[in-house]
Design a protein around this motif. Structure first.
Motif, PDB file in Angstrom:
ATOM      1  N   UNK A 156       6.590  -0.283 -21.661  1.00 32.72           N
ATOM      2  CA  UNK A 156       7.931  -0.114 -22.222  1.00 32.72           C
ATOM      3  C   UNK A 156       8.948   0.222 -21.139  1.00 32.72           C
ATOM      4  N   UNK A 157       8.541   1.018 -20.163  1.00 31.32           N
ATOM      5  CA  UNK A 157       9.468   1.359 -19.075  1.00 31.32           C
ATOM      6  C   UNK A 157       9.774   0.119 -18.236  1.00 31.32           C
ATOM      7  N   UNK A 158       8.741  -0.630 -17.869  1.00 31.80           N
ATOM      8  CA  UNK A 158       8.952  -1.793 -17.010  1.00 31.80           C
ATOM      9  C   UNK A 158       9.645  -2.939 -17.731  1.00 31.80           C
ATOM     10  N   UNK A 159       9.303  -3.160 -18.995  1.00 34.75           N
ATOM     11  CA  UNK A 159       9.851  -4.312 -19.710  1.00 34.75           C
ATOM     12  C   UNK A 159      11.218  -4.025 -20.322  1.00 34.75           C
ATOM     13  N   UNK A 160      11.463  -2.796 -20.746  1.00 36.38           N
ATOM     14  CA  UNK A 160      12.718  -2.508 -21.433  1.00 36.38           C
ATOM     15  C   UNK A 160      13.696  -1.728 -20.564  1.00 36.38           C
ATOM     16  N   UNK A 161      13.288  -0.544 -20.139  1.00 32.56           N
ATOM     17  CA  UNK A 161      14.205   0.299 -19.389  1.00 32.56           C
ATOM     18  C   UNK A 161      14.519  -0.266 -18.008  1.00 32.56           C
ATOM     19  N   UNK A 162      13.526  -0.892 -17.368  1.00 38.20           N
ATOM     20  CA  UNK A 162      13.709  -1.427 -16.017  1.00 38.20           C
ATOM     21  C   UNK A 162      13.570  -2.942 -16.010  1.00 38.20           C
ATOM     22  N   UNK A 163      14.002  -3.601 -17.048  1.00 41.40           N
ATOM     23  CA  UNK A 163      13.837  -5.048 -17.171  1.00 41.40           C
ATOM     24  C   UNK A 163      14.496  -5.835 -16.056  1.00 41.40           C
ATOM     25  N   UNK A 164      15.727  -5.464 -15.705  1.00 38.84           N
ATOM     26  CA  UNK A 164      16.417  -6.193 -14.638  1.00 38.84           C
ATOM     27  C   UNK A 164      15.750  -5.950 -13.283  1.00 38.84           C
TER      28      UNK A 164
ATOM     29  N   UNK B  64      -4.733  17.219  -8.247  1.00 44.33           N
ATOM     30  CA  UNK B  64      -5.871  16.842  -9.088  1.00 44.33           C
ATOM     31  C   UNK B  64      -5.428  15.840 -10.146  1.00 44.33           C
ATOM     32  N   UNK B  65      -6.314  14.931 -10.496  1.00 50.38           N
ATOM     33  CA  UNK B  65      -6.007  13.903 -11.483  1.00 50.38           C
ATOM     34  C   UNK B  65      -5.683  14.554 -12.830  1.00 50.38           C
ATOM     35  N   UNK B  66      -4.514  14.240 -13.370  1.00 52.56           N
ATOM     36  CA  UNK B  66      -4.090  14.784 -14.652  1.00 52.56           C
ATOM     37  C   UNK B  66      -3.496  16.175 -14.567  1.00 52.56           C
ATOM     38  N   UNK B  67      -3.299  16.668 -13.372  1.00 50.18           N
ATOM     39  CA  UNK B  67      -2.750  18.012 -13.198  1.00 50.18           C
ATOM     40  C   UNK B  67      -1.324  18.066 -13.743  1.00 50.18           C
ATOM     41  N   UNK B  68      -1.022  19.109 -14.479  1.00 52.58           N
ATOM     42  CA  UNK B  68       0.292  19.226 -15.126  1.00 52.58           C
ATOM     43  C   UNK B  68       1.387  19.698 -14.179  1.00 52.58           C
ATOM     44  N   UNK B  69       1.027  20.184 -12.997  1.00 53.74           N
ATOM     45  CA  UNK B  69       2.049  20.717 -12.099  1.00 53.74           C
ATOM     46  C   UNK B  69       2.477  19.716 -11.006  1.00 53.74           C
ATOM     47  N   UNK B  70       2.185  18.449 -11.185  1.00 52.99           N
ATOM     48  CA  UNK B  70       2.640  17.444 -10.224  1.00 52.99           C
ATOM     49  C   UNK B  70       4.131  17.191 -10.427  1.00 52.99           C
ATOM     50  N   UNK B  71       4.830  16.740  -9.385  1.00 55.84           N
ATOM     51  CA  UNK B  71       6.279  16.519  -9.513  1.00 55.84           C
ATOM     52  C   UNK B  71       6.655  15.541 -10.628  1.00 55.84           C
ATOM     53  N   UNK B  72       5.854  14.518 -10.840  1.00 56.82           N
ATOM     54  CA  UNK B  72       6.217  13.545 -11.876  1.00 56.82           C
ATOM     55  C   UNK B  72       6.174  14.174 -13.269  1.00 56.82           C
ATOM     56  N   UNK B  73       5.301  15.146 -13.470  1.00 52.40           N
ATOM     57  CA  UNK B  73       5.216  15.786 -14.778  1.00 52.40           C
ATOM     58  C   UNK B  73       6.274  16.870 -14.974  1.00 52.40           C
ATOM     59  N   UNK B  74       6.910  17.303 -13.905  1.00 56.20           N
ATOM     60  CA  UNK B  74       7.920  18.351 -13.996  1.00 56.20           C
ATOM     61  C   UNK B  74       9.328  17.807 -14.216  1.00 56.20           C
ATOM     62  N   UNK B  75       9.521  16.520 -14.005  1.00 55.68           N
ATOM     63  CA  UNK B  75      10.857  15.936 -14.136  1.00 55.68           C
ATOM     64  C   UNK B  75      11.276  15.904 -15.603  1.00 55.68           C
ATOM     65  N   UNK B  76      12.558  16.166 -15.910  1.00 56.28           N
ATOM     66  CA  UNK B  76      13.005  16.215 -17.314  1.00 56.28           C
ATOM     67  C   UNK B  76      12.913  14.867 -18.044  1.00 56.28           C
ATOM     68  N   UNK B  77      12.989  13.754 -17.328  1.00 61.43           N
ATOM     69  CA  UNK B  77      12.925  12.462 -18.007  1.00 61.43           C
ATOM     70  C   UNK B  77      11.519  12.089 -18.468  1.00 61.43           C
ATOM     71  N   UNK B  78      10.512  12.743 -17.902  1.00 59.40           N
ATOM     72  CA  UNK B  78       9.132  12.404 -18.242  1.00 59.40           C
ATOM     73  C   UNK B  78       8.880  12.559 -19.731  1.00 59.40           C
TER      74      UNK B  78
END
Length: 186
Positions: free
Chosen positions: A147-155, A114-128
């Motif tokens: 910020x993720x695309x421009x700074x953390x993943x700039x290269x 479901x959209x916005x569901x808190x139990x999706x894998x992306x929301x369970x990862x510690x880096x989130x």
């Protein structure tokens, strides 16, 4: 800008995009349709800027309004600018194909969380939580995706842009290669 002003600008852009899309579908002049496609991409980029997705807006402006327009115009230089009217009669194969793809997409989408569901894998990862909490402070950007695309993943983003640019240049070389300047003018 106030929230009402932003809402009005968003509504104007979405309305303009709808009008452009309907107009493009009805056009027979392919040059005008290519220009309308470029305007549509530009309106989409403006909408992404208003949604604070500057990275997506930049990509849409560069690829959608820029590179795609050049490639379409290059292809049009090899063809006639007007489209032939479609043949009358039922197009059952196209209708069946569209309905089949639509059914497959609905079946695939029914398995999504479901959209916005808190139990999706992306929301369970510690880096989130790290990115959501720290990225505005680390980068000074209000949008986490930017910020993720421009700074953390700039290269990585730079590499993706390089691949898209190289692919575009290869297509241009295929379109223009092998013909003399005299043939190109014709």
């Amino acid at each position: 800008m106030s929230e009402t002003g932003i809402l009005l600008v968003n509504a104007f852009l979405l309305g303009s995009m709808l009008i452009i899309a309907v107009t493009m579908a009805r056009l027979r002049n392919l040059f005008v349709a290519a220009m309308m496609s470029s305007i549509y991409s530009l309106a989409t980029a403006c909408l992404f800027v208003l949604l604070d997705a500057v990275d997506v807006a930049f990509t849409e402006a560069a690829v959608g309004a820029g590179v795609s327009t050049v490639l379409i115009l290059s292809a049009l230089s090899l063809t006639d600018y007007t489209d032939r009217p479609p043949r009358p009669g039922p197009h059952r194969a196209a209708l069946v194909l569209c309905l089949g793809v639509g059914v497959l997409l609905m079946i695939a989408a029914s398995d999504w969380p479901a959209l916005g569901s808190a139990d999706t894998p992306v929301h369970q990862h510690p880096l989130t939580e790290h990115y959501l909490v720290r990225s505005p402070q680390d980068t000074g950007l209000p949008n986490v995706v930017t910020s993720v695309l421009a700074s953390y993943r700039g290269y990585d983003t730079l590499g993706e842009v390089t691949v898209v640019f190289t692919a575009g240049m290869a297509v241009l070389m295929l379109l223009w290669g092998g013909r003399s300047p005299k043939e190109r003018r014709k």
